[in-house]
Motif scaffolding. Sequence first.
Motif, PDB file in Angstrom:
ATOM      1  N   SER A  48       0.849  -1.183  -0.026  1.00 29.06           N
ATOM      2  CA  SER A  48      -0.020   0.101  -0.089  1.00 29.06           C
ATOM      3  C   SER A  48       0.851   1.258  -0.087  1.00 29.06           C
ATOM      4  N   ARG A  54       0.438   5.382   0.919  1.00 28.41           N
ATOM      5  CA  ARG A  54      -0.484   6.383   1.562  1.00 28.41           C
ATOM      6  C   ARG A  54       0.406   7.803   1.084  1.00 28.41           C
ATOM      7  N   HIS A 101       0.165  12.223   1.157  1.00 31.37           N
ATOM      8  CA  HIS A 101      -0.443  13.603   1.742  1.00 31.37           C
ATOM      9  C   HIS A 101       0.526  14.489   0.883  1.00 31.37           C
ATOM     10  N   ALA A 127      -0.803  -2.138   7.990  1.00 28.02           N
ATOM     11  CA  ALA A 127      -1.586  -0.987   7.834  1.00 28.02           C
ATOM     12  C   ALA A 127      -1.389   0.133   8.901  1.00 28.02           C
ATOM     13  N   ALA A 128      -1.302  -0.460  10.272  1.00 28.55           N
ATOM     14  CA  ALA A 128      -0.883   0.508  11.334  1.00 28.55           C
ATOM     15  C   ALA A 128       0.354   1.097  11.051  1.00 28.55           C
ATOM     16  N   LEU A 146       2.079   1.524   8.499  1.00 25.34           N
ATOM     17  CA  LEU A 146       1.932   2.718   7.368  1.00 25.34           C
ATOM     18  C   LEU A 146       1.662   3.914   7.926  1.00 25.34           C
ATOM     19  N   GLU A 147       0.594   4.010   8.622  1.00 27.45           N
ATOM     20  CA  GLU A 147      -0.133   4.958   9.340  1.00 27.45           C
ATOM     21  C   GLU A 147       1.093   5.879  10.262  1.00 27.45           C
ATOM     22  N   ARG A 148       1.582   4.783  10.990  1.00 22.63           N
ATOM     23  CA  ARG A 148       2.751   5.426  12.006  1.00 22.63           C
ATOM     24  C   ARG A 148       3.733   6.145  11.141  1.00 22.63           C
ATOM     25  N   MET A 158       3.672   7.355   8.141  1.00 28.40           N
ATOM     26  CA  MET A 158       3.112   8.623   7.708  1.00 28.40           C
ATOM     27  C   MET A 158       3.248   9.640   8.450  1.00 28.40           C
ATOM     28  N   ALA A 159       2.681   9.623   9.797  1.00 30.70           N
ATOM     29  CA  ALA A 159       2.603  10.427  11.000  1.00 30.70           C
ATOM     30  C   ALA A 159       4.148  10.998  11.224  1.00 30.70           C
ATOM     31  N   ARG A 214       3.545  13.906   7.625  1.00 32.37           N
ATOM     32  CA  ARG A 214       2.595  14.661   8.164  1.00 32.37           C
ATOM     33  C   ARG A 214       3.180  15.659   9.416  1.00 32.37           C
TER      34      ARG A 214
END
Length: 122
Positions: free
Chosen positions: A37, A39, A41, A110-111, A113-115, A117-118, A122
Motif C-alpha cells: 500500500s 499513503r 499527503h 496497515a498500522a 504505514l499510518e505510523r 506517515m505520521a 505529516r
Amino acid sequence: MRRPFEYAVIRLVPRIERGEQINVGVLLYCQQLDFLSARTHLDVDRVRALAPDLDLPAVAEVLDSWDRTCAGDGPAARMRLGERFHWLAAPRSTMIQTGPVHTGLTNDPAAELERLMAALVR
C-alpha cells in the motif's frame, strides 16, 4: 508474531536541478502478509514555498496513481505485489521519486504505514 516489511518514503522534488524535496508519502510492502500500500499527503503550503508555480492537480494525479498501482489497476494487475513494490521503489529522476528502501518488523502493516506517515510525512 512480527513479520518483516520494506518501506520507502515517497518524495516530491519540484525542481530536480535544485535537489529540494518534500516527503509526500510512504510505500510499504510486507510479503508474508500479502500487503502492499501507499499513503500520500500533499502539504500545499510546503509545496508552494518551494515551487509556487507547480501544477498541484497534476502532482496529485501522479500520487493517486501510486495507490492504483499498489491495488493492481491497469498494467500492474499482471505483476505480483513484490514486483509492484520494487518497480515503484526503483530509483528515478522524476519529480516524484522514492528514497532508499528501509526494513522493519510489524504484526500490522496497515498500522505501521499510518505510523510512518505520521512520523515522516505529516
